[in-house]
Enzyme design. Structure first.
Site, mmCIF file in Angstrom:
data_model
loop_
_atom_site.group_PDB
_atom_site.id
_atom_site.type_symbol
_atom_site.label_atom_id
_atom_site.label_comp_id
_atom_site.label_asym_id
_atom_site.label_seq_id
_atom_site.Cartn_x
_atom_site.Cartn_y
_atom_site.Cartn_z
ATOM 1 N N LYS A 81 0.847 -1.195 0.000
ATOM 2 C CA LYS A 81 0.000 0.000 0.000
ATOM 3 C C LYS A 81 0.872 1.232 0.000
ATOM 4 O O LYS A 81 1.951 1.260 0.597
ATOM 5 C CB LYS A 81 -0.899 0.021 1.239
ATOM 6 C CG LYS A 81 -2.144 0.880 1.067
ATOM 7 C CD LYS A 81 -3.155 0.206 0.152
ATOM 8 C CE LYS A 81 -4.450 0.990 0.065
ATOM 9 N NZ LYS A 81 -5.466 0.288 -0.746
ATOM 10 N N GLY A 182 -20.964 6.333 4.104
ATOM 11 C CA GLY A 182 -20.025 6.662 3.040
ATOM 12 C C GLY A 182 -20.631 6.388 1.689
ATOM 13 O O GLY A 182 -20.871 5.230 1.337
ATOM 14 N N VAL A 183 -20.912 7.459 0.928
ATOM 15 C CA VAL A 183 -21.545 7.274 -0.380
ATOM 16 C C VAL A 183 -20.693 7.901 -1.487
ATOM 17 O O VAL A 183 -21.178 8.554 -2.387
ATOM 18 C CB VAL A 183 -22.990 7.829 -0.399
ATOM 19 C CG1 VAL A 183 -23.882 6.991 0.489
ATOM 20 C CG2 VAL A 183 -23.045 9.302 0.024
ATOM 21 N N GLY A 184 -19.380 7.665 -1.388
ATOM 22 C CA GLY A 184 -18.487 8.072 -2.457
ATOM 23 C C GLY A 184 -18.543 7.079 -3.597
ATOM 24 O O GLY A 184 -19.602 6.509 -3.902
ATOM 25 N N VAL A 186 -17.526 3.933 -4.007
ATOM 26 C CA VAL A 186 -17.974 2.573 -3.697
ATOM 27 C C VAL A 186 -19.360 2.578 -3.069
ATOM 28 O O VAL A 186 -20.277 1.893 -3.530
ATOM 29 C CB VAL A 186 -16.966 1.863 -2.772
ATOM 30 C CG1 VAL A 186 -17.503 0.506 -2.323
ATOM 31 C CG2 VAL A 186 -15.643 1.685 -3.494
#
Length: 348
Positions: A81, A182-184, A186
């Site tokens: 990463k 979280g609604v970015g 993905v």
């Protein structure tokens, strides 16, 4: 597992590299957890950290997760990463991205990058100007590669449906209450897929305006990012940053299922046991959210087209079922079972 160097999340990592380039402003971490199965693959995130050691901890946890994710997905890739530390101004310039590409290139192929939080396919194109060890590049229709977000969403969607069937006896998602944090890229993609199935959605995001706009589009309700964990739901789906499942938050969950795309959802290893003891079915994050890395890995390895990517993503529910079946047989938390399987696959 061996911890050390003052970082509890150091897990016999093969290498941890720190890079700086004053001219471009680059400050970056590349953590390589394992190359047992192939080059260490994992995206790079662009984020502002309160302290520099927090960036190293994030890279350590995320790279270990990538080793487990790639192994469980049957990919010929190890785990790594990258983290780009945002400066006070938060500028992500071409010069900084090019310097990061040179840092990757100095590792001679031991680490392969792609996009993660705060990064785009355009950024990958810039990085590719100074290294060939990059994936997630723009591709023609029907080919593997490009933005991994929609493929992660697809895998999480299939995993949520599998979890709802197992824990709730749901034959479809119509009327199933799903709380999405979280609604970015993905979480937003997941919300649209579930809405099309008739699920009853509650949405939350640190960007409240984004959550409200998507809720209006889909006919969903909204909540704050904190309140969404305790909202009335059948499924809680974390799709933002990690470490949100703690002793405190687990105690407030009303959902019978936790299944989402966020990495490192458990703040501590024992939190997986807390879910298990509460009778909450947990979909281990690195199993359910493997769609994106399947896509960019097949792009990098040249092992198939978009149809092959989707065929492999379709196996995510089978892998989850294997984990849940073993969890039931052994009476062990699903998180521990998944870790044991992944460590066996990478020889740890």
């Amino acid at each position: 597992m061996t911890t050390g160097w003052g970082f509890p999340d150091f897990d016999d990592h093969e290498a941890v590299h720190l890079f700086s380039d004053p001219q471009s402003g680059l400050r970056a971490v590349i953590a390589i957890h394992s190359t047992k199965l192939g080059p260490a693959a994992g995206g790079v995130r662009f984020w502002r950290y309160a302290r520099e050691p927090d960036a190293i901890t994030d890279a350590l946890r995320l790279s270990r997760g990538m080793s487990f994710k790639n192994a469980m997905a049957g990919l010929s890739m190890g785990g790594g990463k990258g983290v780009l530390l945002a400066s006070g101004e938060g500028a992500k310039t071409p010069a900084l991205l090019e310097a990061f590409g040179r840092a990757i290139d100095s590792l001679s192929g031991r680490y392969v990058t792609a996009e993660d939080v705060g990064m785009t396919t355009g950024d990958m194109t810039t990085i590719a100007g100074t290294t060939k060890y990059v994936s997630g590049l723009p591709v023609a229709s029907g080919e593997a590669g490009g933005d991994p977000g929609p493929y992660t969403s697809l895998g999480v969607y299939l995993g949520v449906k599998a979890a709802a069937a197992r824990a709730l006896g749901a034959t479809d998602m119509k009327g199933v209450r799903v709380a999405i944090q979280g609604v970015g890229s993905v979480g937003g993609g997941l919300a649209r897929l579930l809405a099309a199935d008739g699920a009853v959605l509650t949405l939350a995001d640190v960007n409240a305006a984004r959550a409200e706009a998507l809720a209006e589009e889909l006919g969903a309700a909204t909540a704050t990012s904190g309140a969404i964990l305790s909202s009335e739901a059948d499924v809680f789906s974390p799709n933002a940053l990690g470490a949100i499942l703690t002793e405190t938050t687990i105690g407030t969950l009303s959902a019978k299922v936790v299944a989402g795309g966020a990495n490192n959802q458990l703040a501590r290893p024992e939190d997986g046991r807390r879910l298990h003891e509460r009778g909450i079915l947990y979909a281990p994050d690195y199993v359910i959210n493997a769609g994106g890395i399947i896509n960019v890995s097949l792009e990098y390895l040249g092992q198939g087209d978009e149809a092959e990517v989707k065929a492999r993503i379709a196996r995510i529910p089978e892998r989850l079922a294997e984990v849940w079946d073993e969890s039931d047989r052994a009476g062990r938390p699903a998180a521990e079972v998944a870790d044991s399987i992944a460590r066996r696959l990478i020889g740890r």
